[in-house]
Enzyme design. Structure first.
Site, PDB file in Angstrom:
ATOM      1  N   ASP A 168      33.655  -7.420  22.294  1.00  0.00           N
ATOM      2  CA  ASP A 168      33.386  -6.791  23.592  1.00  0.00           C
ATOM      3  C   ASP A 168      32.134  -5.943  23.463  1.00  0.00           C
ATOM      4  OD1 ASP A 168      35.625  -7.923  24.757  1.00  0.00           O
ATOM      5  OD2 ASP A 168      36.917  -6.207  24.312  1.00  0.00           O
ATOM      6  N   ASP A 183      35.792 -11.984  29.843  1.00  0.00           N
ATOM      7  CA  ASP A 183      36.712 -11.193  30.668  1.00  0.00           C
ATOM      8  C   ASP A 183      36.265 -11.206  32.130  1.00  0.00           C
ATOM      9  OD1 ASP A 183      38.082 -10.552  28.349  1.00  0.00           O
ATOM     10  OD2 ASP A 183      36.970  -8.689  28.049  1.00  0.00           O
TER      11      ASP A 183
END
Length: 214
Positions: A168, A183
């Site tokens: 991330d 995401d």
């Protein structure tokens, strides 16, 4: 001597069938119109609403490549704990290894999340084989691309298969969890699918609620 005529009057035949086309079986010009057969109706529907699996796979491929490319770039160029400011403190790039689900949820269930992601991929592909709606193809394509992107991290990244940590790197404000393009793709695809359902757009290309209201 009187001549006798052998000509007979023409008999009026009453056994002839009326061969004129019926109003309900004729077109505007009087020509007979045949009712379409079941196969013809299915063929017409296929022409009007072709299968959209290629669209779904194309969108999924774009989402997956974008996610994979950005993750590779971030891992190569960034160091954990050293964020890069994009828009002040509102938008930053910060490298985080996430063992959990989207937005850092369920961090202790990595293996289960891997199996769920694999099931989502299989389910989307099965649905996509009979899909005829462009909107649904785009939505499911975004979900599929995002799911595959994070699934690749789960399988191939450290600490090991089925337990890999997802990369991330996008941080929006300090209170929002760090996320990645996969995401975002999943969330945008899910929102689109919900909107299509609310407005009556069906996976087969029809619009049930609109037709019922009309």
């Amino acid at each position: 001597m009187c001549a006798v005529s052998t000509d007979r009057p023409h008999e009026h035949r009453t056994d002839q069938h009326d061969e004129s086309p019926r109003p309900d079986a004729a077109g505007d010009d009087g020509a007979a119109v045949a009712e379409p057969s079941g196969a013809a109706a299915e063929s017409a529907d296929a022409v009007q609403h072709p299968r959209r699996l290629p669209v779904l796979l194309l969108i999924a491929a774009i989402a997956f490549v974008a996610d994979l490319g950005t993750k590779a770039l971030v891992v190569a160029k960034m160091t954990p704990g050293e964020p890069i400011s994009v828009v002040g403190d509102v938008v930053r790039l910060t490298l985080v290894r996430n063992p959990g689900a989207a937005f850092s949820m369920a961090t202790g269930m990595t293996w289960l999340l891997t199996l769920i992601a694999a099931a989502v991929v299989i389910g989307v592909i099965r649905i996509g084989r009979s899909l005829r709606s462009v909107g649904w193809a785009i939505g499911l394509g975004l979900v599929l691309g995002g799911a595959v992107g994070n699934l690749v991290d789960r399988v191939f990244r450290a600490p090991g298969p089925l337990e890999g940590h997802v990369v991330d790197f996008i941080s929006v404000t300090r209170w929002w969890p760090v996320f990645n393009l996969a995401d975002s793709s999943i969330v945008c695809g899910a929102i689109l699918l919900v909107a299509l359902t609310v407005f009556g757009f069906e996976p087969d290309g029809s619009r049930t609620r609109h037709e019922a209201a009309a």
